[in-house]
Design an enzyme around this catalytic site. Sequence first.
Site, short mmCIF file in Angstrom:
data_model
loop_
_atom_site.label_atom_id
_atom_site.label_comp_id
_atom_site.label_asym_id
_atom_site.label_seq_id
_atom_site.Cartn_x
_atom_site.Cartn_y
_atom_site.Cartn_z
N GLN A 1 7.66 -5.44 0.98
CA GLN A 1 7.02 -5.72 -0.21
C GLN A 1 7.33 -7.20 -0.56
OE1 GLN A 1 4.62 -3.89 -1.91
NE2 GLN A 1 4.26 -5.64 -2.86
N LYS B 1 1.86 2.60 -4.17
CA LYS B 1 1.83 2.86 -2.70
C LYS B 1 2.80 4.30 -2.69
CE LYS B 1 1.35 -1.72 -1.59
NZ LYS B 1 2.13 -3.05 -0.94
N ASP C 1 1.27 -3.14 7.56
CA ASP C 1 0.71 -3.95 7.06
C ASP C 1 -0.17 -5.01 7.74
OD1 ASP C 1 0.81 -4.00 4.24
OD2 ASP C 1 2.89 -4.71 3.89
#
Length: 282
Positions: free
Chosen positions: A96, A52, A119
Site C-alpha cells: 500500500q 480491499k 498491482d
Amino acid sequence: MILLDGKETAKTIRGELKAEVEALAPKHGRAPGLAVILVGEDPASQVYVRNKERACAEAGIISVPHKLPADTSQQELEKLISDLNTDETVDGILLQLPLPKGLDSQRCLELIDPEKDVDGFHPVNVGKLTLGLPGFRSCTPAGVMNLLERYDIDPSGKKCVIIGRSNIVGKPQALMMLAKNATPVITHSRTKDLKAECRDADILVAALGRPGFVTEDMVKEGAIVIDVGINRTEDGLKGDCDFDAVKDKVHAITPVPGGVGPMTIAQLLVNTVQAFKQHVNA
Ligand code: NAP
C-alpha cells in the site's frame, strides 16, 4: 444519461470470482492468497486496505495483513517482500502506497516478483502492457476498461482524452485505450488549451486530483466521462468532474463515490485470482 455504476458492477465481479474460487480451491487445496503490506498509519491507506481486505473476503480470497510500524527500515521491508516472494501460499503481494518518508517505494515495488505483482506496477508488467503482452495491469485503468466493457461501450475509433499522466493511472490508461483501438491523448498541467482538447473527447478520463475541475464547457455533447478523481473535501468525497453540471450533456458518466473506486478494488481481486491460476497451473 447512463450512470456507469461501478459499485454494482464490482459486486457482480466479486460474485463471479467467488464462484470461480469455490470451484478452484478444493482442487488445489487452498484459496488464492493476497499479502497486504501496510507501513505506518496513514488514515486514507488504512481505509483502502480495510476495503480491499473486505472485498477479498467476499470473493473467497485469503488476505494476509502485514501491518508494520512507521519506523520500519528499508531493510526490514525488503526482507518481508523477499519472504513473501518465496511463500508458496502467497499469490499476490500488495504494497500500500504511499510509504512513510525515508522508505524507497520504487525499490520495494521492483523487488516484488512480477508474477505476484497484482498491482501491475513492476517495470516488467508495465513493459508487457506497452508491448501488448499478457501481464498484470494497473488496477485503476484496468478497472475502467472492465467497466466500459460491462456497459458494452467499445472504445474502438473513439478519441480518448486523459487528464493526468501518472504511472498508475494516466499513462497505463492511454496504453489500455490504445489496445482497444481508441485514439488516446494524454494531457497534463503543461498542456496548451486543455479545454479544447477535452471538448474534442469521445471518452474523457479525468485523473488529476482537483475536485470539480471538469466543467460543462469542457465536455462534448454525448461524451463518455470517466471520473477517476477521489478528493476529500469538506463536503465529503468529490470527483474531478462537476457531476451535476455535466450529467445532462453526456452519454454516460461514472459517479464519485461508487464509480471507478470499487472497480479498482474489483480489478485487484481479478488480478489475484489470475495470479493464483498461473501459480497453481489451473
Ligand atoms: P498524480 O500522480 O498526482 O497525477 C496527477 C496528474 O494530473 C499529473 O500528471 C498532473 O500533471 C495532472 N494535473 C494536475 N493538475 C492539473 C491541471 N490543472 N491541468 C491538467 N493536468 C493537471 O495523481 P494520480 O495518482 O494519477 O491520481 C489522480 C486522481 O485519481 C486523484 O484524485 C487520486 O486520488 C485518484 N485516484 C483514484 C483511484 C481510484 O481507485 N478511483 C486510484 C488512483 C488514483 P503534471 O504531470 O504536469 O504535474
